[in-house]
Design a protein around this motif. Structure first.
Motif: not given
Length: 373
Positions: A267-293
């Protein structure tokens, strides 16, 4: 045990297993949560078939045994001690630590009893008129069990005014405080094998502590936050209090059930991977890091603890014990856990499932999948 209780054990209740000489059937065991292979029982009633002319018995150094022949004839040779020749409904009592070999094809009835207690077998022949079997008396023991096994025919047994019937192969067990045996009478035909067992039983010495189940509360949720995030190698070096805690068998089994399926990891790994891909397309820099955290915090404090809360026994903290205040039974379980080599256990289980093991009359493995040189 404070009140009288009784139960008729039937075929669906029995535990049947194969051994290298035939089959063995566990009829009843006390306490009911005990396991024969763990040797954590006070007494055990069983019946076994010997389908070969010669069979070796298990060594049970901490127990005494009484064996009665139900069918056939047998010679029991207790190495360097004595020999006994038994016909049908004859019996022999002997130390479970003896090296014992049987000669003859039989069906037998067994009482295995922890040393320091008293146990007897005898045969009752019921008739058309009611009879009340006489009881032995050993007031120095706290608990008393009567067992009635129907070898053939039938029996109607009345206990404190309630009548029930036993048919061949059924086992009646009556547990009560010693000196408070219920009024009992027997009628019927055929043969009953009766066991009388006198013993002392202290749950904290022989079995797990019984913890009543309760509804989940916020304190359980907080405990699950800790449990869910400390199931990794080296956790005890980071969370020092783990070194002074021990999880009881029920809690350990629940944790293993979750971790065996790697549910929290996936669950943790799948969520991380999904959010990482989703966030890369919509956020940059600190926003993407905060999304993952943010996802990690949700997983740590909400998703994984909720999964644990759904599975583990409640109240959770009562299943977490101070390692310095364990009961004698819990101490034995801990010692066994510390001595267990999980990798070796998995290897031996693999060989066991391959059919390369042989077993004694009670299901013990007696031959390893390698030869001694």
């Amino acid at each position: 045990m404070t009140n009288m209780e009784y139960k008729i054990y039937k075929e669906d209740d029995f535990r049947v297993s194969n051994w290298m000489g035939g089959k063995t059937t566990q009829l009843a065991i006390f306490p009911e949560t005990a396991k024969y292979l763990e040797r954590n029982f006070i007494w055990r009633l069983s019946s076994a078939t010997c389908e070969k002319e010669e069979s070796d018995f298990s060594k049970l150094a901490e127990f005494d045994r009484v064996l009665m022949v139900l069918q056939g004839d047998v010679v029991l040779a207790h190495q360097d001690v004595r020999v006994a020749r038994l016909g049908e409904l004859e019996q022999d009592s002997f130390d479970g630590g003896y090296s014992t070999k049987s000669f003859g094809k039989i069906t037998d009835y067994n009482l295995i009893l922890a040393k320091g207690n008293k146990g007897f077998l005898d045969v009752i022949t019921p008739g058309p008129n009611s009879q009340t079997p006489e009881l032995e008396s050993y007031p120095e023991y706290e608990q008393f069990t009567q067992g009635y096994y129907c070898r053939d025919g039938f029996a109607t047994i009345t206990i404190d005014g309630e009548t029930m019937m036993l048919t061949p192969g059924q086992q009646l067990v009556i547990n009560c405080e010693n000196g408070k045996a219920p009024a009992l009478s027997v009628m019927g035909e055929g043969h009953l094998v009766r066991a009388q067992i006198f013993y002392n039983y202290h749950q904290e010495e022989m079995g797990p502590t019984i913890i009543p189940k309760e509804k989940a509360c916020f304190d359980d949720y907080k405990a699950c936050i800790f449990l869910a995030n400390t199931q990794f190698r080296g956790a005890s070096f980071i969370f020092k209090k783990l070194k002074s805690q021990w999880y009881d068998e029920e809690l350990t089994a629940a944790i293993n059930k979750i971790e065996k399926l790697y549910l929290t990891f996936f669950i943790g790994t799948f969520g991380f991977a999904a959010l990482a891909v989703y966030g890369l397309e919509r956020f940059t820099g600190i926003e993407w890091v905060l999304w993952i955290v943010g996802w990690f915090l949700i997983d740590i404090f909400l998703i994984s603890p909720s999964l644990y809360l759904a599975v583990v026994p409640k109240p959770v903290r009562k299943h977490i014990k101070d390692i310095n205040n364990l009961t004698p039974y819990e101490q034995r379980v801990l010692e066994k856990q510390l001595a267990t080599n999980e990798r070796l256990e998995k290897l031996l289980k693999k060989y066991k499932n391959s059919g390369r093991y042989q077993y004694d009359e009670d299901g013990n493995s007696v031959e390893y999948p390698y030869k001694k040189e």
